[in-house]
Structure formats: C-alpha cells, structure tokens
Motif scaffolding. Structure first.
Motif, mmCIF file in Angstrom:
data_model
loop_
_atom_site.group_PDB
_atom_site.id
_atom_site.type_symbol
_atom_site.label_atom_id
_atom_site.label_comp_id
_atom_site.label_asym_id
_atom_site.label_seq_id
_atom_site.Cartn_x
_atom_site.Cartn_y
_atom_site.Cartn_z
ATOM 1 N N PRO A 191 34.172 -90.854 -25.971
ATOM 2 C CA PRO A 191 33.447 -90.750 -27.029
ATOM 3 C C PRO A 191 33.806 -89.777 -28.381
ATOM 4 O O PRO A 191 34.112 -88.555 -27.886
ATOM 5 C CB PRO A 191 31.923 -90.148 -26.354
ATOM 6 C CG PRO A 191 31.980 -90.407 -24.899
ATOM 7 C CD PRO A 191 33.589 -90.387 -24.604
ATOM 8 N N ASN A 192 33.911 -90.168 -29.404
ATOM 9 C CA ASN A 192 34.460 -89.311 -30.455
ATOM 10 C C ASN A 192 33.782 -89.686 -31.910
ATOM 11 O O ASN A 192 34.255 -89.117 -32.899
ATOM 12 C CB ASN A 192 35.890 -89.289 -30.562
ATOM 13 C CG ASN A 192 36.359 -90.831 -30.837
ATOM 14 O OD1 ASN A 192 35.685 -91.581 -31.102
ATOM 15 N ND2 ASN A 192 37.833 -91.203 -30.802
ATOM 16 N N ALA A 246 43.416 -98.344 -34.001
ATOM 17 C CA ALA A 246 42.580 -98.041 -32.818
ATOM 18 C C ALA A 246 43.518 -96.839 -32.270
ATOM 19 O O ALA A 246 43.055 -95.900 -31.594
ATOM 20 C CB ALA A 246 42.756 -99.310 -31.950
ATOM 21 N N ALA A 247 44.886 -97.244 -32.370
ATOM 22 C CA ALA A 247 45.731 -96.011 -31.693
ATOM 23 C C ALA A 247 45.486 -94.580 -32.425
ATOM 24 O O ALA A 247 45.455 -93.696 -31.970
ATOM 25 C CB ALA A 247 47.252 -96.514 -31.877
ATOM 26 N N ASP A 268 43.294 -89.015 -32.319
ATOM 27 C CA ASP A 268 42.352 -88.157 -33.131
ATOM 28 C C ASP A 268 41.242 -87.790 -31.924
ATOM 29 O O ASP A 268 40.822 -86.788 -31.984
ATOM 30 C CB ASP A 268 41.824 -88.762 -34.202
ATOM 31 C CG ASP A 268 42.838 -88.849 -35.407
ATOM 32 O OD1 ASP A 268 44.141 -88.171 -35.229
ATOM 33 O OD2 ASP A 268 42.736 -89.691 -36.178
ATOM 34 N N GLY A 269 40.912 -88.864 -31.231
ATOM 35 C CA GLY A 269 39.631 -88.649 -30.249
ATOM 36 C C GLY A 269 40.073 -87.468 -29.410
ATOM 37 O O GLY A 269 39.447 -86.628 -28.897
ATOM 38 N N GLY A 270 41.236 -87.701 -28.872
ATOM 39 C CA GLY A 270 41.619 -87.043 -27.834
ATOM 40 C C GLY A 270 41.873 -85.577 -28.368
ATOM 41 O O GLY A 270 41.447 -84.480 -27.567
ATOM 42 N N GLU A 271 42.286 -85.139 -29.671
ATOM 43 C CA GLU A 271 42.308 -83.930 -30.028
ATOM 44 C C GLU A 271 41.128 -83.382 -30.307
ATOM 45 O O GLU A 271 40.977 -82.165 -30.166
ATOM 46 C CB GLU A 271 43.036 -84.161 -31.407
ATOM 47 C CG GLU A 271 44.661 -84.375 -31.235
ATOM 48 C CD GLU A 271 45.372 -84.598 -32.859
ATOM 49 O OE1 GLU A 271 44.534 -84.287 -33.792
ATOM 50 O OE2 GLU A 271 46.318 -85.053 -32.639
ATOM 51 N N GLU A 275 39.612 -81.810 -27.040
ATOM 52 C CA GLU A 275 40.383 -80.765 -26.677
ATOM 53 C C GLU A 275 39.748 -79.690 -27.259
ATOM 54 O O GLU A 275 39.319 -78.571 -26.950
ATOM 55 C CB GLU A 275 41.913 -80.670 -26.888
ATOM 56 C CG GLU A 275 42.469 -79.529 -26.812
ATOM 57 C CD GLU A 275 42.547 -79.095 -25.241
ATOM 58 O OE1 GLU A 275 42.646 -77.854 -24.932
ATOM 59 O OE2 GLU A 275 42.546 -80.035 -24.176
ATOM 60 N N LEU A 276 39.406 -79.791 -28.667
ATOM 61 C CA LEU A 276 38.704 -78.758 -29.390
ATOM 62 C C LEU A 276 37.311 -78.587 -28.819
ATOM 63 O O LEU A 276 36.875 -77.397 -28.789
ATOM 64 C CB LEU A 276 38.519 -79.105 -30.833
ATOM 65 C CG LEU A 276 39.790 -79.123 -31.642
ATOM 66 C CD1 LEU A 276 39.503 -79.732 -32.980
ATOM 67 C CD2 LEU A 276 40.436 -77.918 -31.792
ATOM 68 N N MET A 277 36.726 -79.513 -28.511
ATOM 69 C CA MET A 277 35.311 -79.233 -27.980
ATOM 70 C C MET A 277 35.221 -78.781 -26.549
ATOM 71 O O MET A 277 34.366 -77.868 -26.116
ATOM 72 C CB MET A 277 34.532 -80.696 -27.795
ATOM 73 C CG MET A 277 34.445 -81.471 -29.044
ATOM 74 S SD MET A 277 33.648 -83.160 -29.098
ATOM 75 C CE MET A 277 31.796 -82.518 -28.300
ATOM 76 N N PHE A 278 36.334 -78.984 -25.558
ATOM 77 C CA PHE A 278 35.960 -78.547 -24.210
ATOM 78 C C PHE A 278 37.368 -78.007 -23.733
ATOM 79 O O PHE A 278 37.303 -77.618 -22.556
ATOM 80 C CB PHE A 278 35.794 -79.715 -23.433
ATOM 81 C CG PHE A 278 34.232 -80.415 -23.824
ATOM 82 C CD1 PHE A 278 33.047 -79.910 -23.796
ATOM 83 C CD2 PHE A 278 34.434 -81.802 -24.351
ATOM 84 C CE1 PHE A 278 32.090 -80.541 -24.227
ATOM 85 C CE2 PHE A 278 33.344 -82.426 -24.708
ATOM 86 C CZ PHE A 278 32.204 -81.968 -24.729
ATOM 87 N N GLY A 279 38.141 -77.569 -24.629
ATOM 88 C CA GLY A 279 39.465 -76.938 -24.230
ATOM 89 C C GLY A 279 39.307 -75.653 -24.052
ATOM 90 O O GLY A 279 38.146 -74.879 -24.132
#
Length: 374
Positions: free
Chosen positions: A302-303, A343-344, A349-352, A355-359
């Motif tokens: 989810p992003n 989509a790629a 971008d969602g992966g980044e 990481e900002l949210m829960f890294g």
C-alpha cells in the motif's frame, strides 16, 4: 468492429474499464465472485490523484459524481511519534489535489453507471485456459464455462487470469496490517479522535506504526502496521478477538494511550491484512486476446497508488480499444507498453515510501519528506 470484452473482477479497475468501454459503445461483461455489491466491506478512504485516478473518472464521464462523494477536510495529514508528539501537522485548506472519498461509495457510483446486467454477481472463477487463436475459456466454480474472444484479468492479487501471461506469484513483503474501527469517535473515543485530527494520522516507529483516517460519520479507521514474519501472525488466533487485540496491543506497550486506544478500543474484531507484492517491473510477452489491469498486473505494498493505477489502467485500456476498432491486439500492445514502465515507477517509489514510514529513521524520514528537508 469491436470485440466484446470479458472482465474478471468488479474492483475499481475492472469497473472503470467497463464504464469507459460503455461510453465508447463497446460491449463488456464483468464476472465477479461476490454475491452482490454489498457482500463485503470495501475498505476505507482513497485519495484520488490528479494525474491518474481523476483523469480515469473523467474518461468515464463521472467527474461530477465523484466530486459529490468527496469528504471535505480529509486531506489533512499529521505525523506523530510514539509518545503522541505532533511532528508534522498539515490542515486541509481546500487547495489540495488529492480529494478523499470512501472506496465503497466510489465503487457504487461505478456500478450504477453501467447498464443493468453488465456485472454478473456470484461468478467465482475456478480457472482459465487458452482455446488458441486468441480465444479463452473461463470456468466458474458452479461448473459452467464461457468461451470468449477478449479477456481482461482485473481480479486482484491472486488473479486466476495472470497464469495465462506470467508465472509470477505474489510474495509476502515481511509486513502486515491489522485493521480496526472506532465508531462515533468524537463522542465515544474523544482522545483517539483528537489524535487522528481531521484527516490522516501516521504514528510511526521503526518496523511498526499506527495509521488511521477519519471517515464519514466520525468513524476512525485504523491499520496497525507491523514488520513481522508470517509465522508470528499465524501464532495469533484472530477468531478470538479479545486475545488477538491484546497480543497486537502488546507490541505498542509504552506508546501514548490515545494512540493505543485505536487498537484496544476497537468496535470491531481485528482483521489481519497480509501485505504481498509482485516483482517490481513485472511484465510479460504479448499473448493474443488477454491482458491484466490493477493488482493482477502490478501488485505492490500500500502506497496510495494502487487504486489510482487500477483506474488509470482501466481507462487507458478502454481508450486504446476504442482507438483501434477491429484491431484489439494493437490496442493491448499499446496499453501494455505504457502500463509496464508506469507501474514499475510506482512500485519503486512505493518501496522508498515504505522505508521512510517504517525504516530505521521513522518517523523523521516521513517528516523530512513532507517538509522538503529530505
């Protein structure tokens, strides 16, 4: 001139596809496993993006209807730390470009915009096979089958149509959400409602967080995020609501009580939502007579992009089919050529963002993103 289109799945992507096809006079049938439009809850709030979801609804001729569903004030965003300190607070001043609507209400708008009988409810797909020359057979759980000339899989993460195109299957991301609801928050749960504010709340720490949104009627809809292996969640008996709630809440010992109340005071049983993803950049070679939209094509964590991308997929595929009457293969190739890189990018971008949210730098990484400091 136009081949009738068969769509598997009555989510937002499949319904936008059917609606835009209808606008262009192209016949479509949607097969959906759910027994009716109200068979289950349709999730929470969606922010509809100016560069994807909104143009899709414009192509569907539903901008006015969509605007009537917007919940004013819900673009407000705040970020808190585990102690309840407000690190970022952006009110909704009416100038935002991502208006918020309830997913279920938007889905209802799309369903009601289609001719009666377009959606065939209670048709759970058991399997799909190729008949050759671009034709396919869809088999349903009740034993019936239908042979079709143009098939679109809009059937989500565990798509039955995807194997016609790709061997890829979703993999667990390492994180899950636990969903809770507090009803009539301002009256019955005032401290939690004050913490959430007028729109979205993100209370974050490394590996976990409490994400909540104010919905209509004062409902506080929460997703409790935890980075834990599947086995950790499997050890929790979610059929025992009290025990499951207590176990999840223990992971937030020491957090501000107005935040943990979003877990412990839930008016509904907690629901586990495992997060799965297809490989970033997932694509396939052109297969005659079939393609995918939405999560079936590019499932990602989810992003904020998933529903918007699904609607964009549906609108662009329908437009391509309308633009190439009598040449569905040219339309499918054109659609896929644009969809794959889009989509790629969104998945990367969602992966980044995740990481900002829960890294390790949570919640400060998210604050830096919103303030432009990082």
């Amino acid at each position: 001139m136009h081949t009738p289109v068969t769509i598997v799945g009555a989510g937002l992507g499949g319904l936008v596809l059917a609606r835009v096809l209808h606008v262009h006079g192209i016949p479509a049938t949607v097969y959906e496993a759910e027994a009716s439009p109200t068979a289950r809850s349709q999730g929470g709030m969606l922010d509809i993006h100016a560069d994807s979801g909104q143009p899709a609804l414009e192509a569907a001729g539903l901008t006015a209807g969509f605007r009537a569903l917007v919940l004013e004030g819900r673009e407000a965003t705040r970020i808190l730390d585990r102690d309840g300190n407000v690190l970022f607070d952006e009110p909704d001043d009416g100038t935002g470009t991502r208006p918020e609507v309830q997913r279920g209400e938007l889905r209802r708008l799309l369903i009601e915009s289609l001719p009666d009988g377009t959606v065939r409810w209670g048709h759970k797909v058991a399997g799909v096979r190729s008949l050759g020359e671009g034709r396919h057979e869809v088999a349903f759980a009740d034993g019936t089958t239908v042979a079709i000339g143009l098939l679109v899989g809009a059937d989500g993460a565990w798509s039955r149509v995807r194997p016609l195109l790709s061997d890829a299957t979703p993999e667990y991301t390492g994180s899950s959400y636990v969903e809770t609801y507090l009803f009539d928050g301002d009256t019955r749960h005032p401290a939690a409602a004050k913490a959430v504010g007028g729109g979205a709340l993100m209370a974050l720490a490394p590996g976990q967080g409490i994400l909540a949104h104010r919905e209509s009627g004062g409902t506080l809809h929460t997703y409790v995020a935890l980075t834990r292996p599947r086995e950790w969640f499997a050890a929790i008996d979610f059929t025992d609501a009290a025990a499951a709630t207590a176990r999840i809440a223990r992971e937030f010992d020491g957090w501000a009580p107005e935040l943990t109340a979003l877990i412990t005071d839930s008016d509904t049983a907690p629901v586990l939502r495992t997060l799965n993803t297809l490989p970033v950049g997932h694509r396939w070679d052109r297969v005659p007579g079939v393609t995918l939209v939405g999560d079936a094509a590019h499932l990602a964590p989810p992003n904020g992009e998933g529903a918007n991308l699904a609607m964009q997929d549906g609108a662009e595929l329908a437009t391509a089919l309308a633009t190439h009457p009598g040449d569905a293969e040219a339309a499918l190739a054109e659609y896929e050529q644009a969809m794959f890189p889009r989509a790629a990018r969104a998945a990367a971008d969602g992966g980044e963002l995740y990481e900002l949210m829960f890294g390790d730098d949570a919640p400060h990484g998210m604050v830096a993103m919103f303030t432009g400091a990082g």
